[in-house]
Design an enzyme around this catalytic site. Structure first.
Site, short mmCIF file in Angstrom:
data_model
loop_
_atom_site.label_atom_id
_atom_site.label_comp_id
_atom_site.label_asym_id
_atom_site.label_seq_id
_atom_site.Cartn_x
_atom_site.Cartn_y
_atom_site.Cartn_z
N HIS A 1 0.75 -1.23 -0.10
CA HIS A 1 -0.14 -0.11 -0.01
C HIS A 1 0.73 1.18 -0.03
O HIS A 1 0.38 2.32 0.76
CB HIS A 1 -0.84 -0.08 1.12
CG HIS A 1 -2.21 0.88 0.96
ND1 HIS A 1 -3.06 0.74 -0.45
CD2 HIS A 1 -2.93 1.53 1.58
CE1 HIS A 1 -4.00 1.58 -0.28
NE2 HIS A 1 -3.93 2.13 0.96
N HIS B 1 -0.46 2.70 7.13
CA HIS B 1 -0.46 3.13 5.93
C HIS B 1 0.95 3.54 5.22
O HIS B 1 1.70 3.85 5.80
CB HIS B 1 -1.13 4.35 5.51
CG HIS B 1 -2.54 4.22 4.95
ND1 HIS B 1 -3.83 3.60 5.75
CD2 HIS B 1 -3.11 4.42 3.76
CE1 HIS B 1 -4.86 3.58 4.98
NE2 HIS B 1 -4.26 3.99 3.86
N SER C 1 -2.54 5.65 10.44
CA SER C 1 -1.62 6.61 9.63
C SER C 1 -0.24 6.34 10.18
O SER C 1 0.00 6.28 11.53
CB SER C 1 -2.13 8.04 9.69
OG SER C 1 -1.09 9.03 9.18
#
Length: 519
Positions: free
Chosen positions: A128, A237, A354
């Site tokens: 990702h 992420h 995050s």
């Protein structure tokens, strides 16, 4: 903005990761003996076009590649029973896997190996990163900002996956598998804490944190060479590199993988040198190999030479790198035979996790963003998350990668719980646009995908444009007109998606071809 709505970003990654773990851990405490598996690992470059291609992840048309931060790789892991089932897991330094990529890879594997590797036992997942070339998926939503399909991006990923699997297949050797897990607290935060607080208190009370902090690591040990690789799952992420970055990068997970592979290579070199030049004094001298039985190497030399000459030599056997002596000694000449150490840092349930752990701040005032809508004076474009190396995103990438790497090394070194049992796998196609789900005493049904107005606001990792706001459950008339120009959702779809107002009815849009995946 990010190209996924909230809660969706990790689905493809998570399905592949869960698939492999289930496959590997079937009959977790089974009765098979040690080293009853064949283990093969492979790694191949998938960097792709490094200039003039839109990057995949932020859906930012202005984010065009213009160089390389560090190169991208596909890392393959095969676990097989000697005469039984096998599974393949490939982790990509890419935003995500792609159905059309998988189809092409399976076609090539079938041509090479027959029915040995199929869609049933091959799983492909991405880390990702939002800093890799785009254009390799087949749905409009995912390639609209790259202005369509990019053959170069597609070909290099397919080639790299195929070659990494070939390497892993050719490297299959007897070995064992170990598992370990532990908490990593400082590599991911919830970028939508106010949304999480909307969960019922009884639901939140089940969890220690508002994001998943657990890392699970799988360690592969070759019967002869010892540890040859690992991969781990941890949710954060790939957005340490920002939406304005133009250098191809594996972001924090790609960095972590490089750190761990470099660490092991350096560790192996040091251990090899230590074994070859063991010298407690710490000097670099090579000790003289003279037997203490002979008091002096010059005394009675002629007599010794005559005795030695009286013995006739045998023909012996050809010496090979794989002779038993070489296996025992494992000298430096045979290091080339050692399997390449491969380490992957895989993605899992990263939905709202995050790596920008300092929180979200307004770039105009430096103050924290609005807690509920992640805005600055009512506008979302000014609200950005800050990584631990702020304002240097390269340093943030390094730090978050380093934190994952150090935790992985800790788990790797302490992994003692051995996986045993049969190798198995599960694969199914499910139409998520028409799925019946039990909800209490009622049965409800899903509907085709649709993106809401809040989706267009992006996230604090990558804000959207045009002043959309997170949490918007109203929408506005202007953007409804724009939406209707593309596709007007019918009342059934509106009712099914409520309370989310529909901005793009992607699940029902098929011009020029399908906009979103449903199966």
């Amino acid at each position: 903005m990010e190209i996924f709505p909230r809660g969706y970003s990790g689905i493809w990654l998570q399905i592949a990761s869960v698939w492999f773990l289930v496959a590997l851990m079937q009959n977790f405490r089974g009765s098979l003996s040690t080293s009853n598996y064949l283990i093969g690992l492979g790694s191949y470059d998938i960097t792709g076009p490094a200039a003039d291609v839109n990057m995949m992840g932020y859906a930012n048309t202005e984010q065009i590649a213009s160089g390389v931060h560090f190169r991208l790789r596909a890392r393959a892991f095969i676990v097989a029973e000697p005469q039984g089932s096998r599974v393949v897991y490939v982790n990509l330094d890419a935003c995500m896997a792609s159905q059309i990529v998988t189809i092409k890879v399976i076609e090539r594997l079938k041509a090479r190996y027959g029915g040995l590797y199929t869609e049933q036992n091959v799983a492909i997942s991405g880390i990702h990163t939002h800093a890799g070339p785009g254009g390799y998926l087949q749905y409009v939503v995912y390639i609209v900002t790259s202005l369509g399909f990019v053959r170069q991006s597609f070909d290099v990923i397919v080639d790299g996956i195929e070659k990494s699997i070939i390497q892993a297949h050719e490297n299959l050797r007897p070995g064992s598998i170990f598992v370990n897990n532990g908490e990593l607290l400082d590599a991911g935060v919830n970028r939508s804490p106010s949304s999480y607080l909307n969960n019922p208190a009884e639901e939140r009370s089940k969890y220690k944190y508002d994001v998943d902090k657990e890392m699970t690591l799988i360690k592969f040990v070759d019967d002869e060479w010892g540890a040859v690789g690992s991969f781990n799952w941890f949710a954060t992420h790939g957005t340490s590199m920002s939406r304005t970055n133009s250098l191809i990068s594996g972001d924090n997970k790609g960095a972590a993988a490089r750190f761990m592979e470099d660490w092991f290579e350096k560790k192996g070199r040091v251990e090899n040198l230590d074994s070859q030049h063991a010298n407690k004094s710490g000097t670099a001298k090579i000790p003289r190999r003279v037997s203490s039985i002979v008091p002096s190497i010059n005394e009675n030399r002629n007599e010794a030479m005559e005795v030695a000459a009286s013995f006739k030599s045998s023909q012996g056997q050809p010496a090979t790198r794989f002779s038993s002596v070489a296996k025992r000694v494992r000298n430096s000449l045979r290091l080339a035979d050692r399997p390449q150490f491969v380490s992957a840092f895989c993605q899992t349930n990263c939905g709202d996790v995050s790596p920008n752990v300092l929180g979200a701040f307004c770039i105009d005032t430096g103050l924290p963003c609005d807690f509920n809508q992640s805005t600055c004076n009512g506008k979302n474009e000014q609200c950005y998350g800050r990584g631990p190396g702020y304002p240097d995103e390269f340093e943030s990438t390094r730090i978050i990668g380093d934190r994952q790497f150090k935790k992985a090394v800790e788990l790797f070194n302490k992994a003692t719980e051995q996986l045993k049992g049969k190798v198995g796998y599960r694969h199914a196609y499910v139409n998520f646009s028409n799925l019946e789900v039990a909800q209490g005493n009622d049965v409800v049904k899903t509907c085709p995908a649709a993106m809401g107005f809040a989706f267009a606001a992006g996230t604090t990792d990558g804000p959207g444009a045009f002043d959309f706001k997170q949490g918007d459950d109203k929408g506005n008339a202007f953007w409804r007109l724009v939406r209707d120009f593309l596709k007007t959702p019918n009342q059934e779809q509106v009712n099914c998606q409520r309370p989310k107002p529909i901005l793009l009815d992607t699940g029902e849009m098929d011009k020029p071809y399908a906009w979103a995946v449903s199966i």
